[in-house]
Scaffold this motif. Structure first.
Motif: not given
Ligand code: FES
Ligand SMILES: Cc1cc2nc3c(=O)[nH]c(=O)nc-3n(C[C@H](O)[C@H](O)[C@H](O)COP(=O)(O)OP(=O)(O)OC[C@H]3O[C@@H](n4cnc5c(N)ncnc54)[C@H](O)[C@@H]3O)c2cc1C
Lengths: 370, 201
Positions: A59, A71-73, A75, A77-82, A112, A114
């Motif tokens: 990422l 990416s919402a979090c 990086g 590893g908690s939003c799963a947008y990436c 993911l 990130c």
């Molecule tokens: S950027 Fe949020 S889970 Fe990877």
């Protein structure tokens, strides 16, 4: 007394020395050990090949190369947008990723980005649209109510100053922290016309207690700066001559408002109906503007329908739920193309109704506001 | 059977066994609770985390022994042992993480991802601090650390195994996750009381 001073000096000296020594050790280690040398990232079967310095997450390395994966979090590893597809070179799936990947995604090698480290050559697949995605800094220049729970925002782009998009696409807006709610990223369709490259307009409905919409409605003020990225999305008018059915309600107006004005600008003469579902008269907006478009476009009809308007009111238009009204106007939908926008529930209901009146599923295009 | 500190091979084994069972850090001292509650959902991950803890405690106890004996005591800086041990443990875990990240990706995915979790694990610091109170030489200190880490490994793996067998959806809502885990740990620590008094070192 003197003994005490000496003790204090020795203690501080020891602590400082140890701190320095260990940090120096770590810095040197990071430089020498975590140096993975040059790696290549092959994107979409060599459509683009990047030469990068290995070591960081996929990422962050892509972002350094100006390819912005949502990416919402940040990086963690908690939003799963990436999510991206990593065809090879990604290493094993880490336990952080596991909960976010369905069996099917794992079969397709979705990861993911990130959590994937670039430590060797790697080949990935990302939607082509990500290549043209840019990060923007803009200024909110107007915020006006359209109904009791829908606002229109107009944002001037400061850096970069222009966005190139197709009517129907969306951007991702980044909210700021407020009152203990974290910064989040939410998708909003652009309602502005593509030719107005220096501005982005959004039509946003308030979600009770929603993190981003509460920020927009209660905290964001005219003159403030906002961060966004885009354009994203495949929701666009197809290059055919088939007559069009637009169906939307509430803030689902946004992409369609952009498409209709784009059709007017470009002189597209396709036959089009726009069915707009709402509860009561106070949920309607842009009525005058849409009547104006009916006169300017060669073959366009706007049909609002109210499902909860009191029986005895002065409303003379259609009443009832929108799928019934569509059936009444167009009993046979084969030959049409449909463009739907709104909540997942409304879209599923529309797809069911349209396919039952002859429309092939692949002619139905939609954006679910989920 | 009651044994006192013996020398030679038998003594070394006793140190290891007593650190693992009689003085189990997790079940009799309740140290390292946060990572245990978080990670003990499955046997696989429990084993991974437990192995990482065992490795780190073994090495850091030995390292801290050396620093304590040859730096802190001669300089009369005994009171700085908390700070010193914490910093050494943190630096060591970071270093190890980097090394296995670079040289053994498979080990990294098995163990490495747990290292950030245990940088500040109190079980590891605890074992180093208990070590200071015992009259050990270098090898004994190392085995004491290894035994303590192994005890933690054993406990979290057992807890993981029990949690896997328990169908959490059958539990009352309030007991899910940490609730039931604490109850399991409580019962297990009752069982471990049985070991106490068998060996005294
Ligand atoms: S950027 Fe949020 S889970 Fe990877
Ligand atoms: C491609 C795309 C385009 C979009 N375009 C627009 C647009 O043009 N205009 C617009 O207003 N919105 C649009 N959305 C929806 C928008 O992205 C947010 O989901 C919405 O604004 C809620 O965000 P929030 O942070 O305020 O709420 P959250 O904090 O995310 O949600 C709060 C609660 O509300 C529920 N919730 C979330 N969304 C909705 C909803 N739409 N209706 C009812 N309950 C909900 C959640 O389940 C949650 O319980 C779009 C979404 C997508 C995916």
């Amino acid at each position: 007394m003197e003994q005490l001073m000496v003790n204090i000096l020795i203690a501080t000296g020891f602590l400082a020395g140890m701190g320095l020594l260990l940090s120096a050790l770590l810095v040197i280690a990071e430089k020498s050990i975590l140096n993975f040398g040059p790696c290549t990232i092959d994107i979409n079967n060599s459509e683009k090949i990047l030469k990068v310095k290995g070591g960081g997450s996929l990422l962050s390395i892509l972002a350094r190369e100006s390819i912005f994966i949502p990416s919402a979090c940040g990086g963690r590893g908690s939003c799963a947008y990436c999510k991206v597809i990593v065809k090879n070179g990604g290493g094993p799936v880490s336990p952080v990723e596991e909960p976010y990947l369905s069996d099917e995604e794992r079969k397709r090698n979705t990861r993911l980005s990130c959590q994937v480290k670039v430590r060797n050559d790697i080949s990935i697949e990302i939607p082509r649209e990500y290549f043209s995605v840019r990060k923007y800094r803009g200024k909110l220049i107007s915020k006006r109510p359209l109904t009791h729970d829908i606002f229109e925002l107009r944002i001037e782009l400061l850096e970069p100053r222009e966005i190139t998009f197709t009517a129907g696409q969306y951007i991702q807006l980044k909210s700021k922290e407020y009152k203990g709610r974290e910064s989040v990223i939410r998708a909003y369709s652009m309602s502005s016309v593509p030719s107005d490259k220096n501005h982005v307009e959004l039509i946003i409905r308030r979600v009770p207690d929603g993190i981003c919409t509460t920020w927009i409605f209660d905290y964001l003020e005219e003159g403030q700066n906002v961060g966004l990225s885009g354009p994203y999305g495949e929701f666009k008018l197809q290059p055919t001559d088939s007559p069009i059915l637009f169906i939307a309600g509430g803030s689902g107006m946004a992409p369609i408002w952009s498409m209709l004005r784009d059709m007017r600008e470009k002189g597209i003469k396709r036959k089009a109906h726009y069915f707009f579902g709402a509860l009561t008269q106070k949920d309607l907006f842009f009525l005058d503007e849409l009547r104006q478009l009916e006169r300017e476009l060669p073959d366009f009809k706007f049909i609002p329908s109210l499902s909860r308007e009191p029986e005895n009111s002065n409303w003379t238009g259609e009443r009832g739920i929108i799928t019934d009204v569509v059936k009444k106007y167009i009993p046979d939908t084969s030959g049409y193309e449909a463009y739907l926008c709104g909540s997942p529930g409304m879209i599923d209901a529309c797809i069911k109704a349209l396919t039952s009146t002859g429309m092939p599923v692949e002619k139905i295009y939609y954006d679910k506001f989920a | 059977m009651e044994a006192t500190a013996t020398h030679g091979f038998a003594g070394l084994i006793l140190i290891f066994v007593s650190a693992a069972f009689t003085d189990n850090v997790l079940l009799t001292r309740f140290l390292g609770m946060c990572s245990c509650l978080g990670v003990s959902k499955k046997v696989d991950t429990s084993i991974g985390l437990g192995a990482a803890v065992t490795f780190v405690t073994s090495v850091t106890t030995a390292l801290n022994y050396l620093v304590y004996k040859f730096v802190l005591l001669p300089l009369d800086l005994d009171f700085l042992r908390f700070l010193t041990f914490i910093v050494i443990i943190a630096a060591f875990t970071q270093l190890v993480e980097m090394i296995i990240d670079r040289y053994s990706p498979s080990l990294y995915y098995a163990l490495g991802i747990f290292l950030p979790l245990i940088t500040v694990n109190c079980a590891i610091l605890g074992i180093s601090l208990f070590m200071v109170n015992k009259p050990y030489n270098f090898l004994e200190a190392f085995l004491f650390g290894a035994g303590g880490g192994f005890g933690w490994f054993l406990a979290i793996t057992l807890i993981g195994g029990i949690r896997e067998k328990i169908n959490e959806s059958m539990l009352p809502k309030g007991l899910e996750g940490p609730g039931i885990t604490l109850i399991i740990i409580g019962i297990m620590s009752l069982a471990f009381i049985g070991f106490s008094g068998i060996i005294k070192v």
